[in-house]
Motif scaffolding. Structure first.
Motif, PDB file in Angstrom:
ATOM      1  N   ARG A 289      16.445 -57.663 -44.823  1.00 55.36           N
ATOM      2  CA  ARG A 289      17.015 -57.245 -43.557  1.00 55.36           C
ATOM      3  C   ARG A 289      15.767 -57.091 -42.344  1.00 55.36           C
ATOM      4  NH1 ARG A 289      20.203 -52.816 -46.114  1.00 55.36           N
ATOM      5  NH2 ARG A 289      22.140 -53.520 -46.243  1.00 55.36           N
ATOM      6  N   GLN A 290      14.669 -56.775 -42.778  1.00 54.86           N
ATOM      7  CA  GLN A 290      13.465 -56.509 -41.815  1.00 54.86           C
ATOM      8  C   GLN A 290      12.746 -58.189 -41.665  1.00 54.86           C
ATOM      9  OE1 GLN A 290      11.598 -53.353 -43.687  1.00 54.86           O
ATOM     10  NE2 GLN A 290      13.135 -51.838 -43.357  1.00 54.86           N
TER      11      GLN A 290
ATOM     12  N   LEU B 273      21.640 -61.686 -45.854  1.00 57.55           N
ATOM     13  CA  LEU B 273      20.975 -60.405 -45.149  1.00 57.55           C
ATOM     14  C   LEU B 273      19.847 -60.870 -44.053  1.00 57.55           C
ATOM     15  CD1 LEU B 273      21.167 -57.672 -47.672  1.00 57.55           C
ATOM     16  CD2 LEU B 273      22.545 -58.006 -45.624  1.00 57.55           C
TER      17      LEU B 273
ATOM     18  N   TYR C  80      21.441 -63.297 -41.380  1.00 60.17           N
ATOM     19  CA  TYR C  80      22.550 -62.418 -40.371  1.00 60.17           C
ATOM     20  C   TYR C  80      21.335 -61.677 -39.539  1.00 60.17           C
ATOM     21  CZ  TYR C  80      25.455 -58.744 -38.842  1.00 60.17           C
ATOM     22  OH  TYR C  80      26.547 -57.840 -37.942  1.00 60.17           O
ATOM     23  N   HIS C  81      20.172 -61.072 -39.744  1.00 62.96           N
ATOM     24  CA  HIS C  81      19.312 -60.515 -39.000  1.00 62.96           C
ATOM     25  C   HIS C  81      18.249 -61.296 -38.353  1.00 62.96           C
ATOM     26  CE1 HIS C  81      20.866 -56.456 -39.953  1.00 62.96           C
ATOM     27  NE2 HIS C  81      21.097 -56.893 -41.264  1.00 62.96           N
TER      28      HIS C  81
ATOM     29  N   HIS D 132      16.088 -63.897 -39.438  1.00 66.91           N
ATOM     30  CA  HIS D 132      14.950 -64.086 -39.946  1.00 66.91           C
ATOM     31  C   HIS D 132      14.813 -65.380 -40.426  1.00 66.91           C
ATOM     32  CE1 HIS D 132      13.958 -59.895 -38.917  1.00 66.91           C
ATOM     33  NE2 HIS D 132      15.070 -59.494 -39.653  1.00 66.91           N
TER      34      HIS D 132
END
Length: 81
Positions: free
Chosen positions: A24-25, A54, A57-58, A60
């Motif tokens: 996510r990060q 994930l 979606y974020h 990256h």
């Protein structure tokens, strides 16, 4: 997320939720190192979202590219389809 742990005796254990957070990060280097050390590249959270999903979606892109280079299944869908 269930209390699932992944790891070996030489590195200890890591919570699966931590790996999901890395995706996510966009922590590409750290996440790639875990995958290179044996964490399944298609690891999912409790909703069936993969690390690849994930990261994408974020937003990256570097993380997405690293996971794809390590064999992540780009066609896998979450539990919601």
């Amino acid at each position: 997320m269930p209390a699932t742990s992944i790891g070996g005796s030489s590195t200890g254990t890591v919570q699966a939720g931590h790996l999901v957070d890395l995706a996510r990060q966009g922590e590409t280097e750290v996440l790639a190192a875990y995958v290179d050390a044996g964490v399944p590249v298609d690891l999912t959270n409790d909703a069936g979202d993969t690390l690849l999903t994930l990261a994408a979606y974020h937003g990256h892109g570097d993380t997405v590219a690293a996971l794809l280079a390590r064999g992540a299944d780009h066609a896998r869908v979450s539990d919601k389809g």
